[in-house]
Structure formats: C-alpha cells, structure tokens
Design an enzyme around this catalytic site. Structure first.
Site, PDB file in Angstrom:
ATOM      1  N   GLU A  75      -6.726 -18.506 -16.444  1.00 33.24           N
ATOM      2  CA  GLU A  75      -5.692 -18.530 -15.395  1.00 33.24           C
ATOM      3  C   GLU A  75      -5.088 -19.918 -15.214  1.00 33.24           C
ATOM      4  O   GLU A  75      -4.151 -20.084 -14.446  1.00 33.24           O
ATOM      5  CB  GLU A  75      -6.309 -18.127 -14.046  1.00 33.24           C
ATOM      6  CG  GLU A  75      -6.816 -16.720 -13.997  1.00 33.24           C
ATOM      7  CD  GLU A  75      -7.521 -16.411 -12.694  1.00 33.24           C
ATOM      8  OE1 GLU A  75      -6.984 -15.617 -11.910  1.00 33.24           O
ATOM      9  OE2 GLU A  75      -8.607 -16.969 -12.458  1.00 33.24           O
ATOM     10  N   ASP A 113      -1.851 -15.689 -12.137  1.00 30.72           N
ATOM     11  CA  ASP A 113      -2.092 -17.104 -11.855  1.00 30.72           C
ATOM     12  C   ASP A 113      -1.684 -17.990 -13.023  1.00 30.72           C
ATOM     13  O   ASP A 113      -1.185 -19.096 -12.815  1.00 30.72           O
ATOM     14  CB  ASP A 113      -3.575 -17.335 -11.535  1.00 30.72           C
ATOM     15  CG  ASP A 113      -3.859 -17.126 -10.059  1.00 30.72           C
ATOM     16  OD1 ASP A 113      -3.031 -17.558  -9.234  1.00 30.72           O
ATOM     17  OD2 ASP A 113      -4.888 -16.512  -9.723  1.00 30.72           O
ATOM     18  N   ARG A 150     -15.519  -8.961 -11.363  1.00 31.71           N
ATOM     19  CA  ARG A 150     -15.160 -10.378 -11.189  1.00 31.71           C
ATOM     20  C   ARG A 150     -15.880 -10.937  -9.971  1.00 31.71           C
ATOM     21  O   ARG A 150     -15.891 -10.314  -8.907  1.00 31.71           O
ATOM     22  CB  ARG A 150     -13.645 -10.529 -11.015  1.00 31.71           C
ATOM     23  CG  ARG A 150     -13.241 -11.987 -10.852  1.00 31.71           C
ATOM     24  CD  ARG A 150     -11.756 -12.181 -10.834  1.00 31.71           C
ATOM     25  NE  ARG A 150     -11.156 -11.747  -9.588  1.00 31.71           N
ATOM     26  CZ  ARG A 150      -9.848 -11.775  -9.364  1.00 31.71           C
ATOM     27  NH1 ARG A 150      -9.022 -12.189 -10.305  1.00 31.71           N
ATOM     28  NH2 ARG A 150      -9.355 -11.379  -8.217  1.00 31.71           N
ATOM     29  N   CYS A 176      -5.548  -8.902 -17.515  1.00 31.43           N
ATOM     30  CA  CYS A 176      -5.682  -8.097 -16.297  1.00 31.43           C
ATOM     31  C   CYS A 176      -4.598  -8.445 -15.269  1.00 31.43           C
ATOM     32  O   CYS A 176      -4.564  -7.881 -14.188  1.00 31.43           O
ATOM     33  CB  CYS A 176      -7.072  -8.239 -15.701  1.00 31.43           C
ATOM     34  SG  CYS A 176      -7.491  -9.935 -15.279  1.00 31.43           S
ATOM     35  N   ARG A 224     -11.853  -6.384  -8.439  1.00 33.82           N
ATOM     36  CA  ARG A 224     -11.640  -7.524  -7.547  1.00 33.82           C
ATOM     37  C   ARG A 224     -12.607  -7.379  -6.367  1.00 33.82           C
ATOM     38  O   ARG A 224     -12.349  -6.594  -5.455  1.00 33.82           O
ATOM     39  CB  ARG A 224     -10.201  -7.537  -7.026  1.00 33.82           C
ATOM     40  CG  ARG A 224      -9.143  -7.953  -8.037  1.00 33.82           C
ATOM     41  CD  ARG A 224      -7.768  -7.906  -7.376  1.00 33.82           C
ATOM     42  NE  ARG A 224      -6.749  -8.619  -8.118  1.00 33.82           N
ATOM     43  CZ  ARG A 224      -5.835  -8.026  -8.892  1.00 33.82           C
ATOM     44  NH1 ARG A 224      -5.833  -6.729  -9.041  1.00 33.82           N
ATOM     45  NH2 ARG A 224      -4.911  -8.752  -9.506  1.00 33.82           N
ATOM     46  N   HIS A 250       0.834  -1.206   0.000  1.00 34.59           N
ATOM     47  CA  HIS A 250       0.000   0.000   0.000  1.00 34.59           C
ATOM     48  C   HIS A 250       0.865   1.252   0.000  1.00 34.59           C
ATOM     49  O   HIS A 250       0.540   2.244  -0.636  1.00 34.59           O
ATOM     50  CB  HIS A 250      -0.909   0.021   1.237  1.00 34.59           C
ATOM     51  CG  HIS A 250      -2.183  -0.714   1.003  1.00 34.59           C
ATOM     52  ND1 HIS A 250      -2.992  -1.144   2.025  1.00 34.59           N
ATOM     53  CD2 HIS A 250      -2.787  -1.089  -0.140  1.00 34.59           C
ATOM     54  CE1 HIS A 250      -4.034  -1.748   1.506  1.00 34.59           C
ATOM     55  NE2 HIS A 250      -3.935  -1.744   0.206  1.00 34.59           N
TER      56      HIS A 250
END
Ligand code: PEP
Ligand code: MG
Length: 573
Positions: free
Chosen positions: A425, A449, A326, A496, A290, A184
């Site tokens: 993925e 992934d 998603r 993405c 997400r 962050h």
C-alpha cells in the site's frame, strides 16, 4: 429530457417515477414538549417500536436472498450505549425528545464522517437512518411508502432501512441526487440488483408521480421517453437479464483466461456473516477480511473469544478455500473509541495499522492468537497492513512464533503452516517488494491506499479526486514491479483494492500478471466471465507501460474492455 449521473448499480430500469420527499416540519411544529420523564418515555417507547419494525424487516430479508447484515447492524446501533446516553443527556438538559434525537444524531454522524475509511464512514448513514426512524415514531410521522410496481424512485438520498425494504419487482430503478458509490444504501441496491444512478440533478418541478422514465444503463436518466426509446430499452433489458442469468449459471466455473491462466476471484468482507454469499456467487474464498468492524462495533475492545468466534465463522464459511484475515488497520484517520489516539497533524502518515499493533503488543497478540486458534478450522492466511519495512514483518513473525509455542504447550490446535502475506500500500513496500517476497507467502496490493501514497493524493478529498486513479503510469509501473518481485520468488500476488473490481482495472492487472482479485461477492459471477474472455493478445503490456499519461492508459484499457464486453455479448445475439 436526458440527465446524466454516475452509474452506481449497472442495469436498465423502466417505469413511472415516484418521488421520496417527506416533509416533517408540520409534525415537528405540532409537537408539544412534556416533562422530562415523559420525553424520556416517548423516546424509549419509540425505540421499542423501531426495534419491532427492524426485526420484521429482518425476518422478510432472511426469507429472501437479500443480505441481512446492514439491518442487523441497525438493530445493534439502536442499542448503542453512546447513542442512547447522548439522547438521554440531551433530554435531561431540557431538550424535547425530537430535538434530543436530532442533535445526538448530528453529533454522532459528524464523528463518523470524519473517519477516512469508507466502510466506517458509512456508520454515519446508519446513525442517521436509525435516529430518523426513532424520530418519526416520536412525532407520529409516516415513513415513505411505495405505491404500485416497476417504479423509478427519485430522492436526494435513501437511507439503508428504506432501501432494504424495496424489492426489484416494485422498484425498477433508483435515482439519487446525492449518495456515494460505497454507501450502505448503494451496497443494498447492488445486492438486490436494482439499477441505480447517483449525482443526478433532477428538477422536481419537471416531474411527478405520473412521469415515465428510463435509466439507460450508461448513467442516463431519460424523462418522458418516446415509444421508440421505450421499445429499444425494453429489448436491451431483456438481453441484459439473459446475460445476468448466464453469469450466475457459470459462476461456479473457474476463472481461466483464454491463455489458460487461472485467476482466483475472492471476496472482500467486513463481517463474518458476509461469507453466506460466497457459495452462490462462485467466490473462491475471502481475499480480504477487514477486521476493523469487529473493533468498531463497541466502545470496548473485543475479547479473544469474540474475535476467535468471528474469525472461525469466516474461515469455516470459506469451506477450505483460503480465508485471508487482515490484522487491525486502524489509527489516525480511523480512530477507535477503545484505544486512546492523540489527534495528529498528519494522520495518514501517523500512528496507524501495524505501527499501533507492534506498539500495543497485548492488543496485537490477542488478535493473532484468535486468528491462529481459528486457523484450526480451515484454510487461513494472515495479512499485515501498511508495511513499510522488513522489521515489521520480522517482528510480527516472531510474535506469531511465540504464540504458536504457547498454543502448542496448551495443546490448543492451530495451523502450523499458516500463510502470512503483506499489503502493498506504500511506495516503500513497492521499492522493497523483492526483499519482502523472501519473508512472506504472498502480496495483496491495496490499490486504494497505494494510489493515495504513490501520487500524494488524499483518497477522500474531492478537490483532488481528478488526480486519484490507477491509470497513472506511476501506479501501473509500481504494480508491475511488485508482481515481478513476487514471481521471482515463486510467490503469488493479489489485489484487494477497488481497482481489482473494475473491468478496466482487471484488464491492466491481468496484463501485468496479477494472480488473484478480491472484490464484493455480488460482482464475482460477471467478473469471472469477463476474465474467461480475457486474452493476453488483446493487450500489449509494454505498450500499456509506455503510456505517458493517465488518459492515454485509460483509453487503451477502455478499448480492450469493450472488445471483451462485445465478445461476451456476441454469444447472445
Ligand atoms: C486498500 O488500501 O486498497 C485496501 C484494500 O485497504 P483499505 O481500503 O481498507 O484501506
Ligand atoms: Mg488500505
């Protein structure tokens, strides 16, 4: 002296060093424990003071162009029941307030650190940050304060709240010994455009607050530069500033390559508030929302109304551009407090994402219903994660139909033509892409992934991180197969995962025929200009696919990246 690190935020920084190094041992040693009630009160009092500090900081942030979402998350974190209960229970067990706070912080940090998802893992840093602020209030220690302007800050790591208090006039660069690229703090530094390098081992005995330093832009920290070096980097910095304002001034233009292919450049978002940054950065909608965050925020599952409001906000913020939501991608490595998941030996290969959703139908139904209701407010698509077989797509589409019938009966509005896509993925989805493309409207390749599952390399394991990259021919061939399969059916393909934000990655993806890229909003203006300067003549896709090793592919892509960078820079010399 020149030290090397990893570029976390691009750019050149020049200034005097200021070291963030606060020793609180004296405060802790001088602390006197009182009775249990007084310890509890001291903790409560500190919480109230920290809340006031965060609200003041938020006010400042809201008056600037900075992103308030992380500080808003801190404000919620400070009221988190789990955190408060742990601290109070520690005090009840006889610990003094500082120890109770420190122990609760460590326990929660460990819990979040065990999560695989980089975003969720970052909550460990939030807990640490909030607890540190409470602790400082309890023991009466002052936090770091910046003196003067144009400083190069050196620290082991910097907590998000401290980073949020910096501005680019005061701080011209940041050097962190630790710090991950997706933390962050780094996200905040990036949003403020403060050049940052991580993983630099600075010997603090060699520098002090009078030492001059330069962050080179290529991952170098130059300590005590010569006058010539200073002049050189000052000039480069001015050139870069011109480039940055140029990128922003062209951000709203479409990203059309020299060969006239228009590429959609969308944003990855974690909360609906993130849509605020789409307009100024010229972002073409949301490529990946997400939704896990919404579910991680509390120990209870979000209600349909809460989900509906979040999705509606994101959709409306896209102003009729596509907002791809998603469905829940949790499980195994990303546990949820509100859903009981048994410990698994192989969580990456276990009960997660679509597997949980199809198993826990009510949970899935509530999310799909919320998305469908929100779809009445703009251009929406549903994206399904971790798909490995066509039954998963068919079952989900049946459920969506069932919900649509219910909504119609209730006379509730929704987009009857809502688009449905799947994440690519897994190697299974690559192999089955031809079949899948007949059932869905688009593909979004999750390279984070896809790399891990294709190469059998854990995306979070440092020991094997040297193997984890998209240059591996197996990954490049997989992407090619997916793009061909989709295009044969007239469907589009986006990316993405992080590969889509990386310039060498973009070269490879455009060469392989990808139609959309989704990345952090802040990167969009520059990447759009990069795409506008991309020319298929610069790269031979067959040669790229003939590369035998990752290094060979990397060096080929590097050459093309440099050519594009140079052609952009040449406009300014
Ligand atoms: C991916 O796997 O590339 C992706 C975008 O999903 P996540 O990083 O959330 O797993
Ligand atoms: Mg993924």
């Amino acid at each position: 002296m020149v030290l090397k690190g990893q570029v976390a935020v691009e750019g050149i920084g020049i200034g005097l060093i200021q070291i963030v190094n606060i020793n609180i041992d004296n405060f802790l040693n001088a602390y006197i424990q009182e009775d249990m009630e007084t310890e509890k009160n001291k903790y409560q009092q500190a919480v109230n003071e920290v809340k006031i500090d965060i609200k003041q900081l938020l006010q400042k942030i809201k008056n600037s162009d900075d992103d308030p979402s992380i500080m808003e998350a801190h404000l919620m974190m400070i009221d988190d029941i789990m955190l408060a209960e742990k601290i109070i229970s520690n005090i009840k067990q006889g610990q003094d307030a500082p120890t109770a706070i420190t122990n609760a912080s460590i326990e929660l940090e460990n819990m979040f650190n065990q999560l695989e998802d980089a975003y969720l893992k970052e909550r460990a840093a939030d807990v640490k940050d909030v607890c540190k602020q409470i602790l400082f209030k309890v023991i009466g220690a002052k936090r770091f304060s910046l003196v003067g302007s144009n400083k190069i800050i050196i620290a082991d790591d910097i907590e998000p709240s401290l980073m949020a208090s910096f501005n680019s006039n005061q701080v011209s660069g940041i050097i962190l010994k630790n710090g991950s690229m997706t933390s962050h703090s780094i996200i905040i530094a990036r949003s403020k455009g403060i050049p940052t390098i991580v993983g630099v081992s600075v010997n603090l005995e060699m520098v002090n607050n009078e030492t001059m330093a330069i962050i080179s832009g290529e991952g170098h920290l130059i300590i005590n530069p010569t006058t010539k070096e200073e002049e050189y980097y000052q000039l480069q910095k001015e050139k870069n500033n011109k480039l940055l304002s140029y990128y922003l001034s062209t951000a709203k233009l479409p990203a059309i390559t020299i060969n006239k292919k228009e590429v959609t450049v969308a944003a990855n978002i974690a909360t609906p508030d993130d849509v605020e940054y789409l307009e100024d950065n010229g972002v073409d909608g949301v490529g990946l929302y997400r939704t896990e965050f919404l579910f991680m925020e509390s120990s209870q599952l979000p209600t349909e109304e809460k989900q509906f409001n979040a999705y509606k906000k994101a959709i409306m913020g896209c102003n009729q551009k596509l907002c791809i939501i998603r469905t829940l991608d949790i499980g195994g490595d990303k546990p949820l407090e509100s859903i009981q998941l048994d410990g698994e030996e192989n969580p990456f290969l276990g009960y997660r994402a679509i597997r949980i959703c199809l198993d826990q139908r009510d949970l899935f139904k509530k999310q799909l219903r919320s998305i469908l209701r929100a779809s009445a407010y703009g251009n929406t698509a549903i994206l399904l994660p971790m798909i490995i077989n066509v039954e998963e797509i068919i079952k989900t589409k049946e459920l969506i139909k069932e919900i649509m019938l219910e909504l119609s009966k209730e006379q509730t509005k929704y987009d009857q033509d809502i688009k449905i896509g799947v994440m690519i993925e897994t190697p299974a989805s690559v192999m089955m892409a031809s079949l899948f493309s007949k059932y869905v409207d688009f593909f979004s390749i999750g390279t984070n992934d896809l790399i891990q599952y294709t190469l059998a390399v854990d995306r979070g394991n440092q020991k094997v991180s040297y193997l984890y990259n998209y240059y591996n021919p197996a990954v490049l061939h997989s992407i090619k197969r997916v793009v061909d399969a989709a295009h044969n059916e007239g469907k589009w393909v986006g990316v993405c995962g992080e590969m889509g934000a990386d310039k060498k990655g973009i070269v490879a993806l455009l060469s392989l025929g990808v139609d959309e890229l989704s990345m952090s909003s802040i990167l969009v203006p520059e990447r759009k200009e990069f795409i506008r300067n991309f020319n298929n003549d610069l790269i031979d896709t067959n040669l790229l696919l003939k590369c035998k090793t990752p290094d060979e592919a990397k060096s080929y892509l590097s050459t093309v990246e440099k050519q594009i960078d140079n052609s952009i820079k040449s406009k300014f010399t």
